[in-house]
Design a protein around this motif. Structure first.
Motif, mmCIF file in Angstrom:
data_model
loop_
_atom_site.group_PDB
_atom_site.id
_atom_site.type_symbol
_atom_site.label_atom_id
_atom_site.label_comp_id
_atom_site.label_asym_id
_atom_site.label_seq_id
_atom_site.Cartn_x
_atom_site.Cartn_y
_atom_site.Cartn_z
ATOM 1 N N GLY A 148 0.795 -1.224 0.000
ATOM 2 C CA GLY A 148 0.000 0.000 0.000
ATOM 3 C C GLY A 148 0.824 1.267 0.000
ATOM 4 N N ALA A 149 2.117 1.163 0.281
ATOM 5 C CA ALA A 149 2.971 2.351 0.313
ATOM 6 C C ALA A 149 3.245 2.838 -1.107
ATOM 7 C CB ALA A 149 4.277 2.045 1.024
ATOM 8 N N MET A 150 3.343 4.162 -1.266
ATOM 9 C CA MET A 150 3.742 4.760 -2.535
ATOM 10 C C MET A 150 5.266 4.805 -2.585
ATOM 11 S SD MET A 150 1.171 5.438 -4.467
ATOM 12 C CE MET A 150 1.984 6.502 -5.644
ATOM 13 N N VAL A 151 5.838 4.267 -3.646
ATOM 14 C CA VAL A 151 7.291 4.185 -3.769
ATOM 15 C C VAL A 151 7.714 4.673 -5.143
ATOM 16 C CG1 VAL A 151 7.492 2.268 -2.133
ATOM 17 C CG2 VAL A 151 7.193 1.799 -4.577
ATOM 18 N N GLY A 152 9.009 4.891 -5.285
ATOM 19 C CA GLY A 152 9.592 5.317 -6.555
ATOM 20 C C GLY A 152 11.019 4.807 -6.656
ATOM 21 N N PRO A 153 11.748 5.252 -7.671
ATOM 22 C CA PRO A 153 13.116 4.771 -7.856
ATOM 23 C C PRO A 153 14.055 5.072 -6.697
ATOM 24 C CG PRO A 153 12.295 5.804 -9.868
ATOM 25 C CD PRO A 153 11.287 6.088 -8.800
ATOM 26 N N ASN A 154 13.751 6.076 -5.896
ATOM 27 C CA ASN A 154 14.616 6.442 -4.774
ATOM 28 C C ASN A 154 14.141 5.871 -3.445
ATOM 29 O OD1 ASN A 154 16.326 8.010 -6.431
ATOM 30 N ND2 ASN A 154 14.925 9.748 -6.290
ATOM 31 N N THR A 155 13.189 4.940 -3.496
ATOM 32 C CA THR A 155 12.639 4.361 -2.276
ATOM 33 C C THR A 155 13.009 2.888 -2.183
ATOM 34 O OG1 THR A 155 10.737 5.862 -2.483
ATOM 35 C CG2 THR A 155 10.561 4.047 -0.901
ATOM 36 N N PRO A 156 14.008 2.507 -1.363
ATOM 37 C CA PRO A 156 14.353 1.089 -1.234
ATOM 38 C C PRO A 156 13.185 0.292 -0.654
ATOM 39 C CG PRO A 156 16.091 2.482 -0.355
ATOM 40 C CD PRO A 156 14.909 3.377 -0.585
ATOM 41 N N VAL A 157 13.009 -0.909 -1.178
ATOM 42 C CA VAL A 157 11.949 -1.798 -0.705
ATOM 43 C C VAL A 157 12.529 -2.933 0.120
ATOM 44 C CG1 VAL A 157 10.073 -3.319 -1.444
ATOM 45 C CG2 VAL A 157 10.536 -1.208 -2.708
ATOM 46 N N TYR A 158 13.630 -3.501 -0.338
ATOM 47 C CA TYR A 158 14.338 -4.571 0.369
ATOM 48 C C TYR A 158 15.825 -4.251 0.386
ATOM 49 C CZ TYR A 158 10.319 -7.791 0.057
ATOM 50 O OH TYR A 158 9.099 -8.397 0.171
ATOM 51 N N THR A 159 16.522 -4.842 1.357
ATOM 52 C CA THR A 159 17.982 -4.896 1.352
ATOM 53 C C THR A 159 18.381 -6.357 1.292
ATOM 54 O OG1 THR A 159 18.203 -2.846 2.624
ATOM 55 C CG2 THR A 159 20.097 -4.320 2.579
ATOM 56 N N LEU A 160 19.207 -6.701 0.289
ATOM 57 C CA LEU A 160 19.634 -8.080 0.083
ATOM 58 C C LEU A 160 21.116 -8.229 0.371
ATOM 59 C CD1 LEU A 160 17.860 -8.934 -3.318
ATOM 60 C CD2 LEU A 160 16.949 -9.146 -1.000
ATOM 61 N N ALA A 161 21.481 -9.371 0.932
ATOM 62 C CA ALA A 161 22.882 -9.755 1.072
ATOM 63 C C ALA A 161 23.188 -10.779 -0.012
ATOM 64 C CB ALA A 161 23.140 -10.351 2.454
ATOM 65 N N LEU A 162 24.085 -10.432 -0.927
ATOM 66 C CA LEU A 162 24.374 -11.295 -2.065
ATOM 67 C C LEU A 162 25.197 -12.494 -1.621
ATOM 68 C CD1 LEU A 162 25.280 -8.575 -4.728
ATOM 69 C CD2 LEU A 162 23.044 -9.534 -4.161
ATOM 70 N N THR A 163 24.823 -13.673 -2.125
ATOM 71 C CA THR A 163 25.499 -14.913 -1.719
ATOM 72 C C THR A 163 25.988 -15.730 -2.906
ATOM 73 O OG1 THR A 163 23.375 -16.113 -1.706
ATOM 74 C CG2 THR A 163 24.081 -15.079 0.363
ATOM 75 N N ASP A 164 25.860 -15.191 -4.108
ATOM 76 C CA ASP A 164 26.256 -15.994 -5.262
ATOM 77 C C ASP A 164 27.763 -16.223 -5.295
ATOM 78 O OD1 ASP A 164 26.802 -13.348 -5.734
ATOM 79 O OD2 ASP A 164 26.500 -13.489 -7.903
ATOM 80 N N LYS A 165 28.547 -15.289 -4.741
ATOM 81 C CA LYS A 165 29.980 -15.463 -4.584
ATOM 82 C C LYS A 165 30.365 -14.979 -3.193
ATOM 83 C CE LYS A 165 31.312 -14.998 -9.450
ATOM 84 N NZ LYS A 165 32.096 -14.191 -10.428
ATOM 85 N N ILE A 166 31.147 -15.804 -2.498
ATOM 86 C CA ILE A 166 31.613 -15.433 -1.164
ATOM 87 C C ILE A 166 33.120 -15.211 -1.227
ATOM 88 C CG2 ILE A 166 31.864 -16.187 1.223
ATOM 89 C CD1 ILE A 166 29.028 -15.570 0.519
#
Length: 336
Positions: free
Chosen positions: A230-248
């Motif tokens: 329901g929140a209004m978002v745009g390109p400058n609004t982060p939705v998630y933060t991910l920790a990348l695991t494809d390469k450690i």
């Protein structure tokens, strides 16, 4: 020799021996030498933190959030959705305009149909017949005008009718000729350009519609969910933060005296404080070309004032026990 003289001689000899030992020790301490090189380097570092803030490229209202904090996601998985109705309508409108322009271009490229050419030829024949009738009427009234049996007004009327019929015949002839020739090449080129423009507009509309789906760029773990449905978002609004695991990989540092003992590609062993007996295989993937002071997170008493070089050590076959930011020990076998 008396006892006192003997004691004095012994004292002098002892003092001389101490002086000799002191001089020898000073000479040895100033002699250049190196301790024997170890067959293994031990380095300290951390599993590198690689995280990315995920945001929509479109503006709209969040319709659905599909993952929660701690969830594992694969590359290409859909994380969240925006309300797509507006963007879908824009794509449908652009698609309809493309189809309309494609039909218009096809009509120009096909040229005139045989039925259209026949119609214009029939129009020419009808105009020619009208000219003949108007010419006959004009001739009769010209003869009658000479004998005074018709008014000047009726003669002028017949003359105007004849001129009008001739003009209509000329127009019909030109139209018939243009119909046979078909559209101009300039008109076809213009229609092609307009079709390309409409297709570009459609491509942008479809991309904007696709941007209503937020997808994971890589294998990762969800660190945080920042907004709610329901929140209004745009390109400058982060939705998630991910920790990348494809390469450690591990970020560690090496002092300048040991820099010449390693090279990219060397095999290493990596251990954690949590399970020091469980060693991970890895290799040195990158050695920084520039020196820096030891970071506070990994400095030791001996390295506080030294310049070091940053290393990136890749981990082969990592598992879930290697978490980002975890301190690790890297051992580099040097061989003989």
């Amino acid at each position: 020799m008396t006892l006192s003289k003997r004691h004095a001689a012994v004292a002098v000899a002892g003092l001389a021996a101490l002086i000799v030992l002191a001089v020898a020790g000073r000479a040895l301490s100033s002699w250049p030498w190196s301790p024997p090189a170890s067959d293994q380097l031990t380095l300290y570092g951390n599993v590198d933190i690689r995280q990315v803030d995920m945001a929509f490229q479109a503006i709209g209202r969040v319709q659905e959030l599909r993952v929660e904090e701690g969830d594992s996601v694969k590359a290409g998985d859909t994380l969240a959705l925006l309300d797509p109705d507006t963007y879908r309508d824009l794509a449908d409108l652009a698609r309809a305009r493309v189809e309309a322009q494609r039909v218009a271009l096809q009509r120009l490229q096909t040229g005139s149909r045989p039925e259209e050419i026949a119609r214009e030829k029939a129009s020419v024949e009808a105009s020619r017949a009208a000219v003949i009738d108007a010419e006959l009427l004009l001739k009769r009234r010209t003869e009658l005008l000479k004998t005074g049996n018709v008014s000047r007004e009726l003669y002028d009327e017949a003359k105007n009718a004849y001129d009008t019929a001739r003009a209509r015949l000329d127009v019909a002839s030109q139209v018939s000729r243009l119909t046979e020739i078909g559209p101009r090449q300039e008109d076809i080129d213009q229609a092609k350009a307009m079709l390309s423009a409409q297709q570009a507009t459609l491509s942008m509309a479809e991309q904007r519609l696709a941007d209503t789906q937020l997808k994971s760029p890589s294998d990762a773990i969800v660190l945080s969910r920042i907004v709610e449905p329901g929140a209004m978002v745009g390109p400058n609004t982060p939705v998630y933060t991910l920790a990348l695991t494809d390469k450690i990989w591990v970020r560690t540092y090496i002092s300048e005296p040991d820099l010449g003992r390693i090279k990219p590609g060397m095999a290493v062993k990596i251990a954690t404080d949590t399970d020091p007996d469980r060693a991970y295989d890895g290799w040195i993937g990158f050695i920084s070309p520039t020196a820096e002071f030891t970071p506070k997170t990994v400095e030791t008493t001996e390295l506080r004032t030294q310049l070091v070089y940053r290393l990136r050590v890749f981990v082969r076959n990592p598992d879930a026990r290697l978490r980002q930011g975890m301190p690790v020990t890297v051992r580099v076998p040097l061989g003989n």
